[in-house]
Motif scaffolding. Structure first.
Motif, PDB file in Angstrom:
ATOM      1  N   ILE A  23       2.078   1.691  -3.426  1.00  0.00           N
ATOM      2  CA  ILE A  23       1.206   2.452  -4.470  1.00  0.00           C
ATOM      3  C   ILE A  23       1.080   4.030  -4.287  1.00  0.00           C
ATOM      4  N   LEU A  24       1.084   4.458  -2.882  1.00  0.00           N
ATOM      5  CA  LEU A  24       1.193   5.793  -2.888  1.00  0.00           C
ATOM      6  C   LEU A  24       2.472   6.556  -3.467  1.00  0.00           C
ATOM      7  N   ASN A  33       0.889  -1.210   0.039  1.00  0.00           N
ATOM      8  CA  ASN A  33       0.172  -0.031  -0.112  1.00  0.00           C
ATOM      9  C   ASN A  33       1.004   1.326  -0.133  1.00  0.00           C
ATOM     10  N   ALA A  86      -1.885   5.844  -6.186  1.00  0.00           N
ATOM     11  CA  ALA A  86      -3.188   5.818  -5.223  1.00  0.00           C
ATOM     12  C   ALA A  86      -4.152   7.020  -5.731  1.00  0.00           C
ATOM     13  N   VAL A  91      -5.428   9.644  -0.326  1.00  0.00           N
ATOM     14  CA  VAL A  91      -4.751   9.225   0.730  1.00  0.00           C
ATOM     15  C   VAL A  91      -5.497   9.756   2.036  1.00  0.00           C
TER      16      VAL A  91
END
Length: 69
Positions: A34-35, A31, A40, A43
């Protein structure tokens, strides 16, 4: 996309690995990746807060807006 994620830059400046930061902010490395890669769609403020706290930075150090031409 006009929002640029500079998380990798801040991580390099602080000499923190993806796995280490993921553990500190209680996210999976997948995760966080991905950011970090800008894939993403959103957030959470709590996630942004935790990242900023661990990297000792401001949200503007991580997120940047660039107008599309």
């Amino acid at each position: 996309m006009p929002i640029i994620v500079n998380l990798d830059v801040m991580m390099a400046k602080r000499k923190v690995s993806l796995g280490e930061l993921a553990e500190r902010v209680d996210l999976t490395p997948a995760n966080l990746s991905i950011l970090k890669t800008g894939k993403a769609k959103a957030v959470r403020f709590s996630t942004l807060e935790a990242i900023c706290k661990e990297l000792d930075c401001q949200p503007g150090d991580i997120l940047e807006y660039r107008a599309e031409e």
